[in-house]
Scaffold this motif. Structure first.
Motif: not given
Length: 282
Positions: A156-159, A162-163, A166, A190, A192-193, A257
């Motif tokens: 994962r590369r998102d915040q 968000v993960f 999901d 915020k 990043p994973c 998001l």
């Protein structure tokens, strides 16, 4: 919106009393929430005379089994609520439909924004239900191990918030408990994973398990009616401007998001900020 602890409580409360009850009358006030996926059937005619045989949760969905090979699947979305009460009792605000039962009770669904979806399907025929097949690992199941969590987060590369939300990865964390999980883990929403160290990933995994278990206990302990949203116990969610219960710093809000996220800037410092995590019991 009922979140995972609320849904667990709903199933626990309804499972001992609903199976064996027969629907004697169906009243529909807001058909916009209904999705009848049984060809040629009407919601009212299909349900009247049917007997409930079971109930279970699948992620954010509740699945009610009925005799005759039918299933009623409820996705509450933002404002859906369920009530089990005497048929003569005052109905839920924004009532969408009610199912009167042979014991004098009534199972009701209300929805202020009418955003929820209630599907009537043949047993096992759930391909027409958006999100059903896409649910990830159930975070309350034995399958949610540290190893499974690491496989989910490694690419994962998102915040991180968000993960956590999901549902195709982990089923199923909503807005309120996402904030509580990140607060317990001491991670800014915020972050990043890809920036999370092994230790911080471990804290996040344990926070997911611990906070949800805490939420289940708190909702049950409150002993409120099924239709109530129990949130008195939360530490940061919707507490903008209040002092952090751990360090006293003012709770802030940030957008992630398109969703509001509430956090403590001291206990959950942004990447590059000074500060560290404090012990946060749930």
């Amino acid at each position: 919106m009922p979140e995972l602890p609320d849904l667990v409580h709903l199933v626990k409360a309804l499972a001992p009393v609903l199976p064996g009850r027969t629907v004697t009358r169906v009243t529909v006030r807001e058909p916009i929430v209904l999705r009848v996926l049984v060809p040629g059937a009407s919601f009212t005619a299909a349900l009247e005379g049917r007997t409930f045989t079971g109930i279970e949760r699948h992620g954010p969905f509740l699945r009610f089994e009925l005799d005759g090979g039918l299933e009623l699947i409820v996705h509450h979305m933002l404002t859906g609520r369920m009530q089990l009460a005497p048929a003569a009792a005052k109905p839920l605000p924004h009532l969408c439909f009610s199912l009167d039962l042979d014991d004098g009770g009534s199972l009701r669904y209300g929805d202020e924004r009418r955003m929820g979806k209630v599907y009537l399907v043949r047993e096992g025929s759930r391909e027409g239900i958006p999100g059903w097949r896409e649910q990830g690992v159930d975070i309350l199941s034995p399958a949610f191990t540290r190893e499974a969590f690491e496989r989910l987060i490694e690419s994962r590369r998102d915040q991180v918030r968000v993960f956590v939300m999901d549902q195709s990865a982990m089923s199923a964390v909503g807005n309120a408990y996402a904030d509580e999980i990140l607060f317990a883990a001491g991670i800014h929403p915020k972050t990043p994973c890809s920036r999370l160290t092994e230790d911080r990933r471990g804290r996040l995994y344990e926070a997911i398990r611990g906070v949800i278990a805490w939420g289940v206990d708190e909702v049950e302990r409150a002993g409120r009616p099924l239709e109530d949203k129990v949130r008195d116990h939360v530490k940061v969610r919707n507490r903008l401007g209040e002092p952090c219960p751990v360090c006293g710093t003012t709770i802030r809000r940030v957008g992630v998001l398109g969703y509001d996220s509430f956090f403590c800037p001291r206990c959950q410092p942004a990447e590059g900020s000074l500060g560290g995590k404090r012990a946060i019991p749930w």
